[in-house]
Design a protein around this motif. Structure first.
Motif, mmCIF file in Angstrom:
data_model
loop_
_atom_site.group_PDB
_atom_site.id
_atom_site.type_symbol
_atom_site.label_atom_id
_atom_site.label_comp_id
_atom_site.label_asym_id
_atom_site.label_seq_id
_atom_site.Cartn_x
_atom_site.Cartn_y
_atom_site.Cartn_z
ATOM 1 N N GLU A 27 0.841 -1.197 0.000
ATOM 2 C CA GLU A 27 0.000 0.000 0.000
ATOM 3 C C GLU A 27 0.874 1.245 0.000
ATOM 4 O OE1 GLU A 27 -3.093 0.731 -0.307
ATOM 5 O OE2 GLU A 27 -3.721 -1.332 -0.539
ATOM 6 N N GLU A 28 1.152 1.773 -1.183
ATOM 7 C CA GLU A 28 1.854 3.042 -1.310
ATOM 8 C C GLU A 28 3.068 3.153 -0.386
ATOM 9 O OE1 GLU A 28 -0.895 6.239 -0.887
ATOM 10 O OE2 GLU A 28 -2.310 5.434 -2.325
ATOM 11 N N GLY A 29 3.997 2.238 -0.567
ATOM 12 C CA GLY A 29 5.235 2.342 0.187
ATOM 13 C C GLY A 29 5.303 1.518 1.455
ATOM 14 N N PHE A 30 4.205 0.924 1.881
ATOM 15 C CA PHE A 30 4.279 0.052 3.045
ATOM 16 C C PHE A 30 3.538 -1.256 2.752
ATOM 17 C CE2 PHE A 30 0.312 2.270 3.590
ATOM 18 C CZ PHE A 30 -0.540 1.369 4.200
ATOM 19 N N VAL A 31 3.895 -2.276 3.480
ATOM 20 C CA VAL A 31 3.371 -3.614 3.225
ATOM 21 C C VAL A 31 2.485 -4.049 4.384
ATOM 22 C CG1 VAL A 31 3.975 -6.034 2.862
ATOM 23 C CG2 VAL A 31 5.374 -4.242 1.837
ATOM 24 N N ILE A 32 1.320 -4.571 4.050
ATOM 25 C CA ILE A 32 0.420 -5.138 5.047
ATOM 26 C C ILE A 32 0.417 -6.647 4.866
ATOM 27 C CG2 ILE A 32 -1.953 -5.262 5.888
ATOM 28 C CD1 ILE A 32 -2.376 -2.416 4.868
ATOM 29 N N ASP A 33 0.883 -7.371 5.860
ATOM 30 C CA ASP A 33 0.924 -8.828 5.784
ATOM 31 C C ASP A 33 -0.471 -9.423 5.909
ATOM 32 O OD1 ASP A 33 3.684 -8.978 5.493
ATOM 33 O OD2 ASP A 33 4.015 -8.910 7.664
ATOM 34 N N SER B 27 -9.971 -2.143 12.301
ATOM 35 C CA SER B 27 -9.222 -2.523 11.103
ATOM 36 C C SER B 27 -8.733 -1.321 10.303
ATOM 37 C CB SER B 27 -10.103 -3.407 10.200
ATOM 38 O OG SER B 27 -10.680 -4.467 10.925
ATOM 39 N N PHE B 28 -8.882 -0.135 10.853
ATOM 40 C CA PHE B 28 -8.553 1.102 10.125
ATOM 41 C C PHE B 28 -7.046 1.326 10.045
ATOM 42 C CE2 PHE B 28 -7.640 5.688 10.186
ATOM 43 C CZ PHE B 28 -8.301 6.085 9.033
ATOM 44 N N HIS B 29 -6.610 1.849 8.905
ATOM 45 C CA HIS B 29 -5.215 2.286 8.755
ATOM 46 C C HIS B 29 -5.230 3.655 8.098
ATOM 47 C CE1 HIS B 29 -0.986 2.458 7.827
ATOM 48 N NE2 HIS B 29 -0.779 1.295 8.402
ATOM 49 N N SER B 30 -4.487 4.583 8.671
ATOM 50 C CA SER B 30 -4.508 5.974 8.197
ATOM 51 C C SER B 30 -4.012 6.129 6.759
ATOM 52 C CB SER B 30 -3.661 6.860 9.130
ATOM 53 O OG SER B 30 -2.317 6.406 9.161
#
Length: 211
Positions: A5-11, A65-68
């Motif tokens: 997600e735009e530069g970061f990874v969610i496992d 479950s929210f992520h900014s």
């Protein structure tokens, strides 16, 4: 398994069959294979799993479950542990047929056995757990007897129960998984068994030599 997600990874941690079934169901809503769905689709997704959630329940799960970094969508990697927890803790269990009949008898005091479409829409859209227009339209396709243009008990209850699985019920699967020892425990049991067998063989060998 992961999603970027735009530069970061969610496992996306799939630990058992229950997790896999939830992820597979999510894929039906994730048309772009982006590992995320719009906020408006979260409630429909949860109900498709057989969870009887109210709008307030949906908002609680969304909050957890929210992520900014993805403010208008929800990633399966963040939803998955919260949904799995619902099944393992038996939250949002479906109503029984008897409970549903009892509830709809209250809506039908004259015991006609059917309800007007407009009345049912008003109840589900403006009272209690409020359906949005999309959910209402999908629900009414299954609930209306198109010959009489009424909503009868049989159609209505079938519509409400259509997401409850039988032998594939995710609640039953969660019970099975809860009873299974974790992999590290299995490995520990195997190691202990092999150790005990080895000690028995050594003891038997020693006894034979003494004899």
């Amino acid at each position: 398994m992961s999603g970027e997600e735009e530069g970061f990874v969610i496992d996306i941690e799939i630990n058992n069959e229950l997790d896999q079934k939830i992820v597979d169901q999510f894929a039906l809503f994730d048309e772009l294979d982006a590992k995320k769905i719009d906020s408006d689709n979260v409630g429909t997704f949860l109900r498709s799993l057989g969870l009887y959630v109210t709008n307030a329940d949906v908002e609680e799960i969304k909050e957890k479950s929210f992520h900014s970094q993805i403010p208008n969508a929800y990633h399966i990697g963040l939803l998955l542990p919260n949904i799995t927890e619902c099944f393992l803790k038996h939250k949002f269990l479906p109503k029984t047929v008897e409970q549903l009949f009892e509830a709809f008898h209250l809506l039908d005091p004259d015991k006609k056995g059917s309800l007007d479409i407009a009345y049912v829409e008003d109840v589900f859209k403006n009272q209690g757990d409020q359906f949005d227009d999309k959910e209402m339209a999908e629900f009414m396709v299954r609930a209306v007897d198109h010959r009489s243009q009424k909503v009868n008990y049989e159609y209505l209850i079938n519509a409400l129960l259509q997401n409850v699985l039988d032998e594939n019920d995710l609640f039953k699967l969660s019970d099975k998984i809860a009873l299974e020892p974790p992999q590290e425990k299995v490995e520990e049991i195997i190691a202990e068994t092999l150790k005990d067998e080895g000690e028995k063989d050594e003891e038997n060998s020693l006894n034979r030599n003494l004899n």
